[in-house]
Design a protein around this motif. Structure first.
Motif, PDB file in Angstrom:
ATOM      1  N   UNK A 232      -8.330  67.644  41.682  1.00 23.72           N
ATOM      2  CA  UNK A 232      -8.567  66.227  41.379  1.00 23.72           C
ATOM      3  C   UNK A 232      -9.759  66.079  40.441  1.00 23.72           C
ATOM      4  N   UNK A 233      -9.931  64.892  39.913  1.00 23.27           N
ATOM      5  CA  UNK A 233     -11.048  64.591  39.025  1.00 23.27           C
ATOM      6  C   UNK A 233     -11.669  63.262  39.429  1.00 23.27           C
ATOM      7  N   UNK A 234     -12.998  63.311  39.751  1.00 25.40           N
ATOM      8  CA  UNK A 234     -13.768  62.109  40.104  1.00 25.40           C
ATOM      9  C   UNK A 234     -13.095  61.306  41.220  1.00 25.40           C
ATOM     10  N   UNK A 235     -12.477  62.014  42.157  1.00 18.73           N
ATOM     11  CA  UNK A 235     -11.831  61.334  43.270  1.00 18.73           C
ATOM     12  C   UNK A 235     -12.782  61.196  44.455  1.00 18.73           C
ATOM     13  N   UNK A 236     -13.412  62.303  44.844  1.00 18.10           N
ATOM     14  CA  UNK A 236     -14.386  62.270  45.937  1.00 18.10           C
ATOM     15  C   UNK A 236     -15.746  62.609  45.363  1.00 18.10           C
ATOM     16  N   UNK A 324     -19.381  53.775  37.497  1.00 23.60           N
ATOM     17  CA  UNK A 324     -18.680  52.484  37.472  1.00 23.60           C
ATOM     18  C   UNK A 324     -17.173  52.705  37.538  1.00 23.60           C
ATOM     19  N   UNK A 325     -16.690  53.658  36.746  1.00 20.50           N
ATOM     20  CA  UNK A 325     -15.249  53.940  36.732  1.00 20.50           C
ATOM     21  C   UNK A 325     -14.774  54.453  38.088  1.00 20.50           C
ATOM     22  N   UNK A 326     -15.580  55.311  38.728  1.00 20.46           N
ATOM     23  CA  UNK A 326     -15.204  55.838  40.040  1.00 20.46           C
ATOM     24  C   UNK A 326     -15.169  54.726  41.082  1.00 20.46           C
ATOM     25  N   UNK A 327     -16.155  53.843  41.062  1.00 24.65           N
ATOM     26  CA  UNK A 327     -16.179  52.726  42.010  1.00 24.65           C
ATOM     27  C   UNK A 327     -14.938  51.849  41.840  1.00 24.65           C
ATOM     28  N   UNK A 328     -14.607  51.540  40.614  1.00 26.76           N
ATOM     29  CA  UNK A 328     -13.457  50.660  40.362  1.00 26.76           C
ATOM     30  C   UNK A 328     -12.149  51.322  40.773  1.00 26.76           C
ATOM     31  N   UNK A 329     -11.976  52.615  40.479  1.00 27.63           N
ATOM     32  CA  UNK A 329     -10.728  53.291  40.862  1.00 27.63           C
ATOM     33  C   UNK A 329     -10.653  53.474  42.375  1.00 27.63           C
ATOM     34  N   UNK A 330     -11.796  53.677  43.024  1.00 26.19           N
ATOM     35  CA  UNK A 330     -11.818  53.823  44.481  1.00 26.19           C
ATOM     36  C   UNK A 330     -11.394  52.525  45.154  1.00 26.19           C
TER      37      UNK A 330
END
Length: 521
Positions: A232-236, A324-330
């Motif tokens: 995965x990428x930038x998932x956890x 920011x991108x990780x927060x939004x995708x989470x």
């Protein structure tokens, strides 16, 4: 009642009060005496952090981190709550802990109902194999093999990072069996270790784990990995969160904590054998098991935090808002999994959860202990009196270029390496520019034309670079440890401009450049 009786009663009350006072004050007196007569007397106070046994948090609970804080007068209290993220966030709100670690998903999930009592001040790591879904091979050996098997018993820690991996896999691969409804097949555990025990005891068919329990599970015959975060990428993404009130009242202490963390991280990255040894000691696992476990963690240093996650660009550079991108995708995954009916972040603004000021200060001012001011130094900003610790050649080679100062060419007589008056004036002007960047080291690069003997060109360029270094040290009193001379000969020529004659191009090639470099934390 006569005076004699009253006096006796008063004496009795005073005596009782004295005894009670002594009873309650004696422990404090003993504690004060013990501190004043031991090395603990220099401790200013305690800093508390709540975490669990995830290997990515090792640096925060490590001997190096504790030693670094202790050198600065602070004692680190590490509390392992077995991944009780709900309680961890509640304690953060109450102020009974100063810092907490979490993944982006677990923070949003557990802190939303508490008004997000902490703010994210750094990214710790990204899981790259540190979280995984494992299973008993006789029951299931792949994601597709899960589908349609309604009797599978799934063990996981609710609202944990590994649970988020299960949610993402369920959503992305339509493997709904990973998230059974409450009942017999849904085994909720208190931490990864508990889920592993359920799997090994035969009480669960599938377990969702994090390191070091993933490695422990896979060391058993008949246990296979279904999917891990290495795919995965930038998932956890693990983050460090500070109590908002504590941050407001103690900004310098928060910055010290971060500086100590990044120094400790650098120590382990430069000495991986020390890291491996201490992890083996903590976990009791063998080197063979610990090695892949450490590879499952992608730690994020100060420079990467600034430039890849918090959008803090270096001078003239570019930076990404990865957090920011990780927060939004989470948030999208949590909404799709039914954890929230809509975005729980106030105003749908991820910046409400972040605070980059500490990273900006550390990036601009340097990590404590890397660049320090010499005794009797001039005010901050004067490069002449900035003291730098020495570096080995290998450490110099690992420094990251910041940029080349824009200065006029330093002129040398043909075949000579002696500075003339014009050359010295050029360097004097370069020092004026250096005053603006007191925390960077300087690589003085010597270059020649491409004609002639390559080895002779390299020797001449080295001598010219050393001449500039000597002038900077002697005339401007710049710390020798800040400077390094490198002769490159004609191996890095400037590009020939359109329409430029070969003669004019060759005339521009002999030069000395001042390249600013920095150490990454």
């Amino acid at each position: 009642m006569n005076r004699r009786v009253v006096g006796a009663l008063l004496l009795l009350l005073v005596g009782v009060a004295g005894i009670l006072g002594a009873y309650f004050m004696l422990p404090r007196f003993r504690d004060t005496r013990m501190r004043s007569t031991s090395d603990a007397g220099g401790i200013k106070g305690k800093i508390s952090i709540a975490l669990d046994n995830w290997i990515g948090y090792f640096v925060l609970r490590s001997p190096e981190m504790k030693k670094e804080l202790r050198r600065n007068g602070w004692s680190l209290v590490v509390e392992d709550d077995n991944a009780d993220y709900g309680r961890r966030m509640q304690r953060l709100k109450e102020g009974s802990i100063d810092f907490a670690v979490a993944t982006v998903d677990s923070y949003i999930l557990n802190a939303a109902g508490l008004g997000f009592p902490g703010t994210i001040i750094t990214v710790i790591d990204e899981s790259k194999g540190g979280d995984a879904i494992v299973a008993r091979s006789e029951k299931v050996n792949g994601l597709d093999a899960l589908k349609g098997k309604k009797d599978l018993r799934i063990a996981f820690t609710p609202n944990s990072p590994s649970h988020h991996l299960a949610k993402a896999a369920s959503y992305h691969f339509n493997a709904t069996e990973l998230l059974p409804p409450p009942g017999g097949n849904r085994i909720e555990t208190k931490g990864s270790k508990d889920a592993l025990q359920k799997l090994l005891a035969g009480d669960a068919d599938v377990a969702v784990l994090w390191e070091p329990d993933v490695s422990r599970a896979l060391s058993n015959p008949g246990v296979v990995k279904i999917i891990g975060t290495e795919d995965t990428e930038k998932l956890i993404v693990d983050i460090l969160v500070v109590n908002r009130t504590f941050s407001k009242k103690n900004p310098e202490l928060v910055k010290l904590f971060l500086a100590s963390y990044f120094k400790s991280l650098k120590q382990y990255q430069e000495d991986p054998d020390l890291l491996r040894k201490q992890v083996v000691e903590e976990t009791g696992l063998s080197d063979k098991v610990v090695e892949p476990m450490l590879k499952g963690v992608k730690w994020v240093n100060l420079t990467q935090n600034c430039e890849q996650w918090f959008g803090i660009a270096p001078p003239g550079g570019y930076a990404e808002d990865g957090l920011v991108n990780t927060i939004e995708s989470t948030v999208k995954i949590l909404v799709s999994s039914g954890d929230f009916s809509s975005n729980p972040i106030p105003d749908n603004d991820p910046y409400r959860l972040m605070y980059s000021a500490y990273l900006k200060d550390l990036q601009a001012g340097g990590i404590t202990g890397f660049t320090k001011t010499a005794p009797g130094a001039a005010p901050f900003g004067s490069p002449e009196h900035q003291a730098f610790p020495p570096l080995t050649d290998a450490q110099w080679n690992n420094l990251k270029p910041v940029g080349t100062l824009k200065v006029d060419p330093v002129i040398f007589r043909h075949g000579a390496a002696d500075l003339d008056l014009l050359g010295k004036e050029v360097i004097d002007r370069a020092v004026d520019l250096l005053r603006h960047y007191p925390k960077f080291r300087v690589v003085v690069e010597g270059h020649t034309a491409t004609r002639g003997d390559p080895e002779e060109n390299r020797r001449l360029s080295q001598e010219r670079a050393e001449a500039v270094v000597r002038y900077l040290k002697v005339t401007h009193n710049i710390d020798p440890n800040r400077l390094k001379a490198v002769g490159l000969g004609g191996t890095r020529p400037l590009p020939q401009e359109s329409g430029e004659s070969l003669r004019a191009w060759q005339y521009r090639l002999p030069r000395v450049e001042l390249v600013l470099v920095r150490e990454e934390y």
